[in-house]
Design a protein around this motif. Structure first.
Motif, PDB file in Angstrom:
ATOM      1  N   GLY A 108      -2.731   3.443  -6.154  1.00 33.85           N
ATOM      2  CA  GLY A 108      -2.235   3.732  -4.812  1.00 33.85           C
ATOM      3  C   GLY A 108      -1.441   2.605  -4.187  1.00 33.85           C
ATOM      4  N   HIS A 109      -1.056   1.616  -4.972  1.00 31.81           N
ATOM      5  CA  HIS A 109      -0.297   0.469  -4.466  1.00 31.81           C
ATOM      6  C   HIS A 109       0.909   0.194  -5.360  1.00 31.81           C
ATOM      7  CE1 HIS A 109      -4.200  -0.054  -2.515  1.00 31.81           C
ATOM      8  NE2 HIS A 109      -3.620  -0.884  -1.646  1.00 31.81           N
ATOM      9  N   GLU A 110       1.824  -0.572  -4.837  1.00 32.70           N
ATOM     10  CA  GLU A 110       3.022  -0.966  -5.565  1.00 32.70           C
ATOM     11  C   GLU A 110       3.148  -2.494  -5.585  1.00 32.70           C
ATOM     12  OE1 GLU A 110       4.965   1.107  -7.195  1.00 32.70           O
ATOM     13  OE2 GLU A 110       5.542   2.864  -5.982  1.00 32.70           O
ATOM     14  N   ARG A 124      10.509  -3.618  -9.022  1.00 25.16           N
ATOM     15  CA  ARG A 124       9.301  -2.822  -8.761  1.00 25.16           C
ATOM     16  C   ARG A 124       8.668  -2.474 -10.108  1.00 25.16           C
ATOM     17  NH1 ARG A 124       9.836   3.186  -8.021  1.00 25.16           N
ATOM     18  NH2 ARG A 124       7.729   3.982  -7.743  1.00 25.16           N
ATOM     19  N   GLU A 157       0.842  -1.191   0.000  1.00 27.85           N
ATOM     20  CA  GLU A 157       0.000   0.000   0.000  1.00 27.85           C
ATOM     21  C   GLU A 157       0.880   1.245   0.000  1.00 27.85           C
ATOM     22  OE1 GLU A 157      -3.863   1.804   2.435  1.00 27.85           O
ATOM     23  OE2 GLU A 157      -2.562   0.296   3.365  1.00 27.85           O
ATOM     24  N   GLY A 158       0.538   2.211  -0.847  1.00 23.75           N
ATOM     25  CA  GLY A 158       1.325   3.436  -0.928  1.00 23.75           C
ATOM     26  C   GLY A 158       2.458   3.320  -1.927  1.00 23.75           C
ATOM     27  N   GLU A 159       3.129   4.438  -2.158  1.00 21.27           N
ATOM     28  CA  GLU A 159       4.191   4.482  -3.159  1.00 21.27           C
ATOM     29  C   GLU A 159       5.543   4.131  -2.551  1.00 21.27           C
ATOM     30  OE1 GLU A 159       4.057   8.304  -4.985  1.00 21.27           O
ATOM     31  OE2 GLU A 159       2.199   7.884  -6.086  1.00 21.27           O
ATOM     32  N   LEU A 160       6.453   3.700  -3.441  1.00 22.80           N
ATOM     33  CA  LEU A 160       7.798   3.315  -3.003  1.00 22.80           C
ATOM     34  C   LEU A 160       8.839   3.939  -3.934  1.00 22.80           C
ATOM     35  CD1 LEU A 160       7.179  -0.476  -2.271  1.00 22.80           C
ATOM     36  CD2 LEU A 160       7.697   1.290  -0.573  1.00 22.80           C
ATOM     37  N   PRO A 161       8.922   5.265  -3.963  1.00 22.93           N
ATOM     38  CA  PRO A 161       9.906   5.909  -4.848  1.00 22.93           C
ATOM     39  C   PRO A 161      11.344   5.617  -4.438  1.00 22.93           C
ATOM     40  CG  PRO A 161       8.938   7.505  -3.340  1.00 22.93           C
ATOM     41  CD  PRO A 161       8.157   6.238  -3.173  1.00 22.93           C
ATOM     42  N   SER A 193       5.740  -1.862 -10.915  1.00 22.99           N
ATOM     43  CA  SER A 193       4.714  -0.828 -10.840  1.00 22.99           C
ATOM     44  C   SER A 193       5.297   0.562 -11.059  1.00 22.99           C
ATOM     45  CB  SER A 193       3.988  -0.890  -9.490  1.00 22.99           C
ATOM     46  OG  SER A 193       4.905  -0.985  -8.422  1.00 22.99           O
ATOM     47  N   ALA A 194       6.636   0.684 -11.055  1.00 26.80           N
ATOM     48  CA  ALA A 194       7.262   1.958 -11.397  1.00 26.80           C
ATOM     49  C   ALA A 194       7.088   2.276 -12.872  1.00 26.80           C
ATOM     50  CB  ALA A 194       8.751   1.915 -11.052  1.00 26.80           C
ATOM     51  N   ASP A 217       1.344  -1.050 -15.396  1.00 23.71           N
ATOM     52  CA  ASP A 217       0.089  -1.116 -14.646  1.00 23.71           C
ATOM     53  C   ASP A 217      -0.087  -2.527 -14.101  1.00 23.71           C
ATOM     54  OD1 ASP A 217      -2.411  -0.651 -13.591  1.00 23.71           O
ATOM     55  OD2 ASP A 217      -3.460  -0.778 -15.510  1.00 23.71           O
TER      56      ASP A 217
END
Length: 532
Positions: A382-384, A371, A330-334, A373-374, A377
């Motif tokens: 809102g998830h990674e 990753r 859940e949430g982003e992971l930049p 999801s970077a 799709d």
């Protein structure tokens, strides 16, 4: 122009291909192009072999390869059928190519898509040797792709190629020196040495065990940059399957081959169990097994048709095993790039543990995090999506994985420790609490699902004794009409190598029956076959 089969030998009309991974699908496409009636038999419910996927709660995870390297190999394969990788795939250039976290260093290193050499040279006190290293990597890569990888080495003529003979002294030096030592002579910075050495993992071995010939791998990620096929490697599987079907190959899933039949010293077909429990016999002039060679030799063939003894198998290096973690977050992971590598200070310890030279230790471990999801799709809004690969020894006793922590304790412990390590090194302290989907995969899963020898994740290691023509035969030395494809035979590990192995099968089959010669005078991999 084509030429007819040798006197007394009828060009094969039917072929069965065991396994629907990349090598099986590519082989089917090439043989069908030659006019054979080809049937692919895949034991699992979906094509792709190790290049599988798992969908859960809006996430799409890939469970196999994730690095798109050696683009020339993909281009060559698709060009055989009048198309191209660009036409079949949506290829994206990753920038950075990857991110590296070093133990004890708070600053990650990004390898840029452009000026990667300059970024590495900035860490070196004397950058000249590093440039020479990459020049050598580029030259060796060209030699490999133009002269070495597409040869079956089944004839003395293969060893008498003038280009190879001119470079023979240099090739012998590269084969005789470990990659680790070769790197040390060209790079002073310890972190740069690790960046140059980590591709040995793609070869199922370590920089201390791989011949320095494999420094060519640095040409791929540093000089060529790294691509990503939109849709992941599932899109590549679909593209190769489309080509095979377009040539007329029949692709069947849920069909497990139980036995390869033989008569008068030649393969005659296969016995199959279908998904509904039924049994079939499929006759064939040619059988190609892209299954793990250990499975083919020890389970599908009669003892008199096996080319390796149990003792010989014990001497083989199976390469690394792996624990995989598929994490929906859940949430982003930049903090993480599309590809991220975590290197420990004493990374030789990890290689020694993988090779069984010392008992398995605990964290930290050198590991890989993808990753996707970077770039793609593959996760709900809102998830990674994270794919974590933790190399281990090839040892099925470590166990199998499961969903939501339900795997064997050894596998789940490694996943827990790796999540904690990623959180600490990448600065995502709340990572564990944000995980909403979790699945683990262990060596026992690789053994059960793919027949992987000793639970290996990739295939036999590319040590000197397991490289090139020493790796494994393309054709069976004991049974006519039986051929091998895939990561456990020539030329080796990885999706590009599997595509090349398919070409080697067709080259070997044509040579065995007098095959065809292409109109352009190349290796005879275009056009249809005139049946005798």
């Amino acid at each position: 122009m084509s030429r007819r089969a040798r006197p007394g030998r009828r060009y094969p009309r039917t072929a069965v291909v065991i396994g629907g991974g990349f090598s099986g699908l590519a082989t089917a496409a090439l043989l069908a192009q030659d006019g054979l009636e080809v049937t692919v038999l895949e034991a699992r419910d979906a094509l792709g072999g190790r290049a599988g996927e798992w969908r859960h709660r809006g996430f799409r995870f890939e469970t196999g390869p994730s690095w798109y390297l050696m683009p020339e190999v993909f281009d060559r394969f698709f060009a055989r059928f009048g198309t191209s990788a660009a036409a079949e795939l949506d290829l994206l250039r990753l920038d950075p190519a990857y991110r590296v976290f070093f133990e004890g260093d708070d600053t990650a290193f990004d390898l840029p898509a452009d000026d990667a050499l300059q970024a590495l040279q900035a860490r070196e006190s004397s950058p000249g040797p590093l440039e020479a290293y990459l020049d050598s990597a580029a030259e060796t890569y060209r030699l490999a792709t133009e002269r070495l990888l597409y040869s079956t080495f089944s004839s003395p003529r293969d060893f008498l190629d003038p280009t190879l003979l001119r470079r023979l002294p240099r090739l012998l030096r590269l084969l005789g020196e470990p990659l680790e030592g070769f790197i040390a002579r060209h790079a002073q910075d310890e972190k740069v040495r690790k960046i140059l050495g980590y591709p040995a993992v793609f070869l199922g071995t370590s920089p201390s065990a791989a011949p320095s010939l494999y420094h060519l791998m640095s040409h791929l990620d540093i000089t060529q940059s790294v691509l990503y096929p939109k849709g992941g490697f599932r899109a590549v599987v679909d593209a190769v399957a489309r080509v095979a079907q377009g040539q007329g190959a029949r692709l069947r899933t849920g069909c497990r081959v139980r036995h390869i039949t033989a008569s008068a010293g030649r393969a005659t077909g296969v016995h199959v169990t279908t998904a509904d429990g039924g049994r079939e016999f499929l006759p064939a002039d040619v059988v190609v097994s892209s299954a793990d060679m250990h499975v083919t030799e020890t389970q599908l063939l009669q003892p008199e048709h096996r080319s390796r003894s149990a003792r010989a198998w014990r001497r083989r290096d199976p390469g690394p095993g792996a624990v995989l973690a598929l994490l929906g977050v859940e949430g982003e992971l930049p903090e993480l790039a599309h590809h991220s590598l975590l290197f420990t200070e004493d990374w030789q310890r990890g290689f020694d543990e993988i090779a069984g030279r010392r008992p398995a230790g605990g964290p930290p471990r050198s590991l890989y995090v993808c990753r996707p999801s970077a770039t793609d799709d593959v996760a709900p809004a809102g998830h990674e999506n994270l794919f974590v690969l933790i190399p281990t020894a090839a040892d099925v006793s470590l166990g199998a994985g499961g969903v939501d922590g339900s795997g064997d304790s050894g596998v789940e412990r490694i996943v827990d420790e790796s999540i904690e390590q990623i959180a600490a090194w990448a600065g995502v302290e709340d990572l564990a609490s944000r995980i909403v989907v979790r699945r683990s995969i262990g060596p026992a899963d690789f053994a059960r699902d793919f027949g992987a020898w000793r639970g290996g994740a990739l295939g036999p290691a590319h040590t000197l004794r397991q490289s090139a023509f020493l790796r494994g035969p393309v054709r069976s030395p004991k049974l006519g009409g039986l051929y091998y494809a895939g990561a456990t035979t020539m030329p080796g590990i990885g999706v590009p190598m599997c595509l090349i192995s398919a070409e080697l099968v067709r080259t070997a089959m044509r040579a065995d029956v007098g095959g065809v010669r292409s109109t352009d005078g190349s290796d005879g991999t275009s056009g249809a076959v005139a049946h005798a």
